[in-house]
Design a protein around this motif. Structure first.
Motif, short mmCIF file in Angstrom:
data_model
loop_
_atom_site.label_atom_id
_atom_site.label_comp_id
_atom_site.label_asym_id
_atom_site.label_seq_id
_atom_site.Cartn_x
_atom_site.Cartn_y
_atom_site.Cartn_z
N ASP A 15 -48.13 97.75 -113.43
CA ASP A 15 -47.35 96.51 -113.28
C ASP A 15 -48.25 95.33 -113.68
O ASP A 15 -49.47 95.42 -113.67
N ILE A 16 -47.58 94.22 -113.98
CA ILE A 16 -48.33 93.04 -114.38
C ILE A 16 -48.77 92.22 -113.16
O ILE A 16 -49.72 91.44 -113.23
N VAL B 74 -37.72 101.55 -113.58
CA VAL B 74 -36.48 101.11 -112.90
C VAL B 74 -36.51 99.59 -112.69
O VAL B 74 -37.47 99.05 -112.13
N GLY B 75 -35.48 98.92 -113.16
CA GLY B 75 -35.35 97.48 -112.90
C GLY B 75 -36.28 96.62 -113.72
O GLY B 75 -36.63 95.52 -113.30
N GLY C 178 -43.90 97.65 -109.49
CA GLY C 178 -43.76 96.64 -108.46
C GLY C 178 -44.47 97.05 -107.18
O GLY C 178 -45.61 97.52 -107.20
N TYR D 255 -43.59 87.43 -109.63
CA TYR D 255 -43.74 88.61 -108.77
C TYR D 255 -44.98 88.54 -107.88
O TYR D 255 -44.98 89.12 -106.80
N TYR E 261 -40.62 90.72 -101.34
CA TYR E 261 -39.76 91.38 -102.32
C TYR E 261 -38.88 92.48 -101.71
O TYR E 261 -37.66 92.47 -101.85
N TYR F 73 -30.12 96.13 -103.11
CA TYR F 73 -30.68 96.84 -104.26
C TYR F 73 -30.73 98.34 -103.99
O TYR F 73 -31.42 98.78 -103.07
N ALA G 271 -51.29 95.85 -116.00
CA ALA G 271 -51.18 95.76 -117.46
C ALA G 271 -49.86 95.10 -117.84
O ALA G 271 -48.90 95.10 -117.07
N ASN G 272 -49.85 94.56 -119.06
CA ASN G 272 -48.66 93.95 -119.63
C ASN G 272 -47.93 94.99 -120.49
O ASN G 272 -48.48 95.47 -121.47
N LEU G 273 -46.71 95.30 -120.14
CA LEU G 273 -45.95 96.33 -120.85
C LEU G 273 -45.54 95.89 -122.26
O LEU G 273 -45.02 96.69 -123.03
N ALA H 82 -43.33 86.33 -115.48
CA ALA H 82 -43.05 87.49 -114.62
C ALA H 82 -44.21 87.70 -113.65
O ALA H 82 -43.99 87.94 -112.46
N GLY I 17 -43.77 99.23 -114.50
CA GLY I 17 -43.14 98.14 -113.73
C GLY I 17 -42.87 98.62 -112.31
O GLY I 17 -41.79 98.40 -111.76
N ASN J 75 -39.77 102.78 -105.61
CA ASN J 75 -39.31 104.07 -106.15
C ASN J 75 -40.20 105.23 -105.72
O ASN J 75 -39.76 106.36 -105.64
C1 SAM Z 1 -37.17 93.88 -110.47
S1 SAM Z 1 -38.85 94.33 -110.34
C2 SAM Z 1 -38.70 96.11 -110.23
C3 SAM Z 1 -39.86 96.71 -109.49
C4 SAM Z 1 -39.65 98.20 -109.15
N1 SAM Z 1 -39.55 98.99 -110.35
C5 SAM Z 1 -38.44 98.37 -108.29
O1 SAM Z 1 -37.48 99.04 -108.72
O2 SAM Z 1 -38.44 97.84 -107.16
C6 SAM Z 1 -39.48 94.10 -112.00
C7 SAM Z 1 -40.96 94.46 -112.14
O3 SAM Z 1 -41.32 94.40 -113.53
C8 SAM Z 1 -42.62 93.84 -113.62
N2 SAM Z 1 -42.78 93.27 -114.98
C9 SAM Z 1 -42.00 92.34 -115.59
N3 SAM Z 1 -42.48 92.08 -116.83
C10 SAM Z 1 -43.57 92.87 -117.00
C11 SAM Z 1 -44.51 93.05 -118.07
N4 SAM Z 1 -44.41 92.36 -119.21
N5 SAM Z 1 -45.51 93.93 -117.90
C12 SAM Z 1 -45.63 94.64 -116.74
N6 SAM Z 1 -44.78 94.51 -115.69
C13 SAM Z 1 -43.76 93.64 -115.81
C14 SAM Z 1 -42.65 92.78 -112.52
O4 SAM Z 1 -43.96 92.41 -112.17
C15 SAM Z 1 -41.89 93.49 -111.39
O5 SAM Z 1 -42.76 94.22 -110.55
#
Ligand code: SAM
Length: 208
Positions: free
Chosen positions: A83-84, A123-124, A64, A21, A28, A38, A104-106, A17, A62, A68
């Motif tokens: 976000d990661i 979201v997402g 991004g 990203y 994006y 979207y 950070a890693n969620l 991920a 997350g 939002n």
């Molecule tokens: C589809 S994007 C959505 C971004 C934003 N929330 C939006 O609605 O536009 C998914 C996001 O989740 C983050 N993500 C995915 N896995 C993750 C993790 N393990 N830890 C932190 N962020 C993560 C990605 O880096 C990305 O920014």
């Protein structure tokens, strides 16, 4: 300023991920809004904003590039993003809508005290997690009592991503003493490669 983790050993899906990203960060928003149609940030904000008060904090997981954030910033909420992907966070920072941004890693414990935030938004992102136990537990832990936790869950499987049944989500919410206040289903985006319409549940829940 983007606050980096003390250490971050990534493997598997979290590593994928971040790479995906980081690479996607600059394009994006343009691709998501135009090619994927979207609409999740806008639709979720329309539902969630009436529950929020000016000056309240929102932890956005997350976050991004910050799609939002603009809706909540306009309302006068104080946003903290996590976000990661560092490159996505750099794009989010440019918007000037977040008070702080954390890399950070969620999948790990969030580096925040219990009951620190008025509300939490995500979201997402749940499509990146095979199970939702950890992330929802952490969301509940860092939210103040009577605070709102709002998130989307895919109800259609998109390529390479997870979907979750409403029943399994409800179970985790119950375990964490989160009550559903609003539930709505909507078409979140269209996958350009397959033309599949990807539906999500939007859930506004409240910490009891
Ligand atoms: C589809 S994007 C959505 C971004 C934003 N929330 C939006 O609605 O536009 C998914 C996001 O989740 C983050 N993500 C995915 N896995 C993750 C993790 N393990 N830890 C932190 N962020 C993560 C990605 O880096 C990305 O920014």
């Amino acid at each position: 300023m983007i606050i980096k983790p003390k250490r971050m050993y990534l493997k598997g899906e979290a590593k994928d991920a971040r790479e995906r990203y980081d690479e996607w960060a600059k394009e994006y928003e343009n691709e998501l809004l135009n090619d994927f149609e979207y609409v999740a940030p806008k639709l979720v904000a329309e539902k969630f904003l009436p529950y929020l008060k000016k000056g309240q904090t929102i932890l956005e997981l997350g976050c991004g590039t910050g799609l939002n954030s603009t809706y909540y910033y306009k309302k006068g909420c104080k946003l903290i993003g996590v976000d990661i992907s560092k490159k996505s966070l750099e794009e989010a920072e440019k918007k000037g809508t977040y008070q702080k941004l954390y890399q950070a890693n969620l999948e790990e414990r969030l580096d925040f005290n219990n009951e620190k935030f008025d509300n939490v938004l995500c979201v997402g992102v749940f499509e990146y997690f095979k199970t939702l136990d950890h992330i929802l537990k952490e969301m509940a832990r860092v939210t103040k009592r009577k605070g709102y936790i709002t998130f989307t869950v895919p109800s259609t499987r998109a390529s390479d991503l997870y979907k979750h049944t409403l029943g399994s989500v409800k179970e985790v919410l119950k375990k964490n003493k989160l009550r559903i206040i609003e539930l709505f289903r909507f078409r979140a985006y269209v996958e350009p490669a397959t033309n599949n319409r990807i539906f999500n549940w939007g859930i506004i829940s409240k910490k009891l």
